[in-house]
Design a protein around this motif. Structure first.
Motif, PDB file in Angstrom:
ATOM      1  N   GLY A  40      14.838  11.409   5.624  1.00 13.05           N
ATOM      2  CA  GLY A  40      14.859  10.572   4.432  1.00 13.05           C
ATOM      3  C   GLY A  40      14.295   9.192   4.703  1.00 13.05           C
ATOM      4  N   ILE A  41      14.721   8.569   5.801  1.00 14.98           N
ATOM      5  CA  ILE A  41      14.199   7.248   6.166  1.00 14.98           C
ATOM      6  C   ILE A  41      12.706   7.332   6.448  1.00 14.98           C
ATOM      7  CG2 ILE A  41      14.320   5.428   7.902  1.00 14.98           C
ATOM      8  CD1 ILE A  41      17.319   6.064   8.170  1.00 14.98           C
ATOM      9  N   ALA A  42      12.285   8.416   7.121  1.00 14.21           N
ATOM     10  CA  ALA A  42      10.859   8.588   7.433  1.00 14.21           C
ATOM     11  C   ALA A  42      10.020   8.590   6.155  1.00 14.21           C
ATOM     12  CB  ALA A  42      10.654   9.883   8.209  1.00 14.21           C
ATOM     13  N   HIS A  43      10.463   9.295   5.134  1.00 14.85           N
ATOM     14  CA  HIS A  43       9.675   9.369   3.904  1.00 14.85           C
ATOM     15  C   HIS A  43       9.709   8.055   3.128  1.00 14.85           C
ATOM     16  CE1 HIS A  43       9.522  13.649   4.746  1.00 14.85           C
ATOM     17  NE2 HIS A  43       8.634  13.765   3.789  1.00 14.85           N
ATOM     18  N   ILE A  44      10.816   7.346   3.183  1.00 13.59           N
ATOM     19  CA  ILE A  44      10.852   6.045   2.511  1.00 13.59           C
ATOM     20  C   ILE A  44       9.922   5.060   3.224  1.00 13.59           C
ATOM     21  CG2 ILE A  44      12.335   4.058   2.040  1.00 13.59           C
ATOM     22  CD1 ILE A  44      14.589   6.038   1.446  1.00 13.59           C
ATOM     23  N   VAL A  45       9.922   5.103   4.546  1.00 19.01           N
ATOM     24  CA  VAL A  45       8.988   4.270   5.307  1.00 19.01           C
ATOM     25  C   VAL A  45       7.549   4.665   4.970  1.00 19.01           C
ATOM     26  CG1 VAL A  45       8.133   3.744   7.627  1.00 19.01           C
ATOM     27  CG2 VAL A  45      10.589   3.777   7.184  1.00 19.01           C
ATOM     28  N   GLY A  46       7.278   5.966   4.891  1.00 17.45           N
ATOM     29  CA  GLY A  46       5.938   6.437   4.539  1.00 17.45           C
ATOM     30  C   GLY A  46       5.525   6.004   3.146  1.00 17.45           C
ATOM     31  N   SER A  47       6.480   5.954   2.218  1.00 10.37           N
ATOM     32  CA  SER A  47       6.144   5.495   0.865  1.00 10.37           C
ATOM     33  C   SER A  47       5.758   4.023   0.874  1.00 10.37           C
ATOM     34  CB  SER A  47       7.326   5.730  -0.078  1.00 10.37           C
ATOM     35  OG  SER A  47       8.404   4.857   0.218  1.00 10.37           O
ATOM     36  N   GLY A  48       6.424   3.247   1.739  1.00  5.57           N
ATOM     37  CA  GLY A  48       6.039   1.844   1.871  1.00  5.57           C
ATOM     38  C   GLY A  48       4.634   1.699   2.413  1.00  5.57           C
ATOM     39  N   ALA A  49       4.268   2.559   3.373  1.00  2.97           N
ATOM     40  CA  ALA A  49       2.911   2.538   3.914  1.00  2.97           C
ATOM     41  C   ALA A  49       1.894   2.865   2.834  1.00  2.97           C
ATOM     42  CB  ALA A  49       2.807   3.530   5.070  1.00  2.97           C
ATOM     43  N   SER A  50       2.169   3.883   2.016  1.00  9.05           N
ATOM     44  CA  SER A  50       1.240   4.252   0.938  1.00  9.05           C
ATOM     45  C   SER A  50       1.106   3.133  -0.086  1.00  9.05           C
ATOM     46  CB  SER A  50       1.728   5.535   0.249  1.00  9.05           C
ATOM     47  OG  SER A  50       1.718   6.622   1.143  1.00  9.05           O
ATOM     48  N   LEU A  51       2.210   2.444  -0.353  1.00  7.30           N
ATOM     49  CA  LEU A  51       2.156   1.335  -1.307  1.00  7.30           C
ATOM     50  C   LEU A  51       1.255   0.218  -0.800  1.00  7.30           C
ATOM     51  CD1 LEU A  51       3.242   0.191  -3.968  1.00  7.30           C
ATOM     52  CD2 LEU A  51       5.140  -0.799  -2.658  1.00  7.30           C
ATOM     53  N   LEU A  52       1.380  -0.124   0.467  1.00  6.89           N
ATOM     54  CA  LEU A  52       0.532  -1.165   1.041  1.00  6.89           C
ATOM     55  C   LEU A  52      -0.927  -0.737   1.072  1.00  6.89           C
ATOM     56  CD1 LEU A  52       2.753  -2.431   4.019  1.00  6.89           C
ATOM     57  CD2 LEU A  52       2.326  -3.574   1.834  1.00  6.89           C
ATOM     58  N   LEU A  53      -1.174   0.539   1.387  1.00  8.86           N
ATOM     59  CA  LEU A  53      -2.554   1.035   1.397  1.00  8.86           C
ATOM     60  C   LEU A  53      -3.177   0.991   0.015  1.00  8.86           C
ATOM     61  CD1 LEU A  53      -2.176   4.087   3.804  1.00  8.86           C
ATOM     62  CD2 LEU A  53      -3.528   2.027   4.236  1.00  8.86           C
ATOM     63  N   SER A  54      -2.363   1.216  -1.026  1.00 10.29           N
ATOM     64  CA  SER A  54      -2.890   1.198  -2.393  1.00 10.29           C
ATOM     65  C   SER A  54      -3.322  -0.195  -2.826  1.00 10.29           C
ATOM     66  CB  SER A  54      -1.839   1.724  -3.373  1.00 10.29           C
ATOM     67  OG  SER A  54      -0.770   0.792  -3.510  1.00 10.29           O
ATOM     68  N   MET A  55      -2.839  -1.213  -2.122  1.00  9.55           N
ATOM     69  CA  MET A  55      -3.142  -2.600  -2.484  1.00  9.55           C
ATOM     70  C   MET A  55      -4.236  -3.184  -1.602  1.00  9.55           C
ATOM     71  SD  MET A  55       0.826  -3.797  -3.023  1.00  9.55           S
ATOM     72  CE  MET A  55       0.415  -5.406  -3.708  1.00  9.55           C
ATOM     73  N   ARG A  56      -4.998  -2.306  -0.973  1.00  9.43           N
ATOM     74  CA  ARG A  56      -6.102  -2.759  -0.117  1.00  9.43           C
ATOM     75  C   ARG A  56      -7.087  -3.589  -0.933  1.00  9.43           C
ATOM     76  NH1 ARG A  56      -8.907  -0.358   4.273  1.00  9.43           N
ATOM     77  NH2 ARG A  56     -10.281  -1.974   5.119  1.00  9.43           N
ATOM     78  N   GLY A  57      -7.427  -4.748  -0.434  1.00  9.05           N
ATOM     79  CA  GLY A  57      -8.317  -5.664  -1.139  1.00  9.05           C
ATOM     80  C   GLY A  57      -7.587  -6.653  -2.010  1.00  9.05           C
ATOM     81  N   GLN A  58      -6.313  -6.398  -2.325  1.00  7.74           N
ATOM     82  CA  GLN A  58      -5.525  -7.307  -3.148  1.00  7.74           C
ATOM     83  C   GLN A  58      -4.536  -8.102  -2.311  1.00  7.74           C
ATOM     84  OE1 GLN A  58      -3.835  -5.260  -6.594  1.00  7.74           O
ATOM     85  NE2 GLN A  58      -5.326  -3.614  -6.333  1.00  7.74           N
ATOM     86  N   ILE A  59      -4.242  -7.611  -1.125  1.00  5.21           N
ATOM     87  CA  ILE A  59      -3.349  -8.294  -0.200  1.00  5.21           C
ATOM     88  C   ILE A  59      -4.091  -8.466   1.115  1.00  5.21           C
ATOM     89  CG2 ILE A  59      -1.241  -7.389  -1.281  1.00  5.21           C
ATOM     90  CD1 ILE A  59      -1.092  -5.306   0.898  1.00  5.21           C
ATOM     91  N   PRO A  60      -3.612  -9.317   2.006  1.00  2.25           N
ATOM     92  CA  PRO A  60      -4.308  -9.517   3.284  1.00  2.25           C
ATOM     93  C   PRO A  60      -4.451  -8.206   4.056  1.00  2.25           C
ATOM     94  CG  PRO A  60      -2.675 -11.236   2.949  1.00  2.25           C
ATOM     95  CD  PRO A  60      -2.473 -10.236   1.852  1.00  2.25           C
ATOM     96  N   ASP A  61      -5.573  -8.104   4.792  1.00  5.94           N
ATOM     97  CA  ASP A  61      -5.806  -6.897   5.592  1.00  5.94           C
ATOM     98  C   ASP A  61      -4.731  -6.697   6.658  1.00  5.94           C
ATOM     99  OD1 ASP A  61      -8.001  -6.368   4.114  1.00  5.94           O
ATOM    100  OD2 ASP A  61      -9.479  -6.928   5.646  1.00  5.94           O
TER     101      ASP A  61
END
Length: 403
Positions: A40-61
């Motif tokens: 469960g923790i692994a997937h929540i952490v993975g969802s955070g990674a996907s969220l940050l990846l979706s904001m590529r170009g809008q947040i610092p690299d």
């Protein structure tokens, strides 16, 4: 309808987060299964990674590349750690997070951070390694027969192979350094990530469900005191084996067991029953079906054994029980009487086989106990009784049998 990669990444984040919550809810109902909370923790952490990846170009690299990939690698490490927990091994969270630490350390080196192929290679090797060792760990636990074990193995191994394929591709067909969320590579990545999250959730939850059902089934078929098969499981298993092969039946009865209870107490009597099983079980051949019939009586079915070979095993167990000693109870002596009978035909009656073994055991008791007697020592006439009554008749003789 065409979805842009940032939208797909947002979808991946939402799906992965939902899967993580479902794992945690499942864990709240089955606290013994630590793997569920780790997954469960692994997937929540993975969802955070996907969220940050979706904001590529809008947040610092540093966030959309450095932290996002560290979280993604950490999520795979936690999945591997959950697999270890499922297989009753230490989770090793230190090793699970080592890949993310190595990634962050490498990103601190400018030459590495500016090289897209280098980043792809390190991230792929880290995630692929966690998936690969997870597949190996599941394979190593195959002694526990679970149907979903093999889909989980194939799923992790396939994902490890795909990540391994990215390594040579990063060298031979490197991506342009300016690649962003508009690249189809990101769409492919988030799509496969979503599939992986859903597939791994179904598979891992199926694994935990199958284990729970298997443990419940084993508990229903196991004698709580001795840990061997109970009467119901023994009878069912014996009937199945007799339907396909001839077999010998050993019937054991501990001698003077009531005296042990009266002299030393019921706790010592219970320990004596468990001690008999610990002595007998290692002496039985592979394929033997060993169980407790009730009280101080046990039975063992030996498929494809003749009477002489079965009697030798019975004698070996009898001698082992006779040698039993306990330092806290030096006056405690144990012995066992054994009755042996053989059904030489396929599809034989367990009732009749049990009656013959019980009669042989009765004669062993009457002859002085602590001995092995076979049904052929005194051939019995065929009984003209309806099928299914021999168990009741044998039970009646056991009530009259000397202890």
């Amino acid at each position: 309808m065409r979805l842009d990669p940032p939208t797909l990444f947002m979808m991946t984040a939402a799906v992965t987060f939902t899967v993580g919550v479902l794992f945690l809810l499942s864990w709240s109902q089955a606290r013994r299964e630590r793997a569920l909370v780790v997954w469960g923790i692994a997937h929540i952490v993975g969802s955070g990674a996907s969220l940050l990846l979706s904001m590529r170009g809008q947040i610092p690299d540093s966030l959309s590349i450095g932290i996002a990939n560290a979280l993604m690698i950490g999520a795979y490490g936690l999945i591997w750690s959950g697999v270890r927990a499922f297989e009753r091994r230490p989770p090793r969270l230190d090793w699970a997070l080592a890949g993310a630490v190595i990634w962050l350390a490498a990103c601190a080196v400018p030459a590495f951070y500016e090289s897209l192929p280098a980043r792809v290679i390190l991230a792929s090797l880290s995630a692929g390694l966690y998936c690969g060792v997870g597949a190996v760990t599941i394979w190593q636990g195959r002694a526990e027969s679970l149907v979903s074990r093999y889909p989980a193995l194939v799923l992790l191994a396939t994902y490890a192979a795909l990540y391994g394929l990215r390594v040579p591709l990063a060298v031979t067909t490197p991506l342009p350094a300016s690649v962003g969320t508009a690249s189809p590579w990101f769409a492919i990545l988030c799509f496969t990530g979503t599939l992986f999250s859903v597939a791994i959730a179904f598979t891992f939850m199926a694994l935990t469900k199958e284990r729970a059902e298997r443990e419940q089934r084993l508990a229903a078929e196991t004698d709580a005191l001795t840990g061997i098969a109970n009467r119901r499981a023994l009878v069912a298993g014996a009937e199945q084996r007799l339907a396909v092969a001839p077999a010998a039946l050993l019937l054991f009865d501990l001698d003077h067991f009531k005296m042990i209870n009266d002299r030393h107490g019921h706790s010592v009597g219970d320990a004596a029953l468990a001690a008999f099983c610990h002595i007998a079980a290692p002496m039985l051949p592979p394929g033997a079906l060993f169980g407790r019939m009730g009280g101080e009586e046990f039975a063992c079915l030996l498929p494809r054994y003749d009477e002489r070979a079965a009697a030798r095993i019975g004698e070996r167990i009898r001698a082992g029980v006779a040698r039993f000693t306990h330092p806290d109870y030096p006056d405690l002596a144990m012995s066992v009487s054994v009755g042996v009978a053989v059904e030489s035909q396929i599809g034989g009656s367990l009732d009749y086989l049990l009656r013959r073994a019980d009669d042989a055991l009765y004669r062993a008791k009457r002859s002085g106990r602590d001995r092995v007697v076979t049904s052929q020592d005194y051939p019995l006439p065929l009984a003209d009784e309806p099928a299914g009554t021999a168990l009741h008749a044998a039970a009646g003789r056991r009530r009259m049998r000397p202890s």
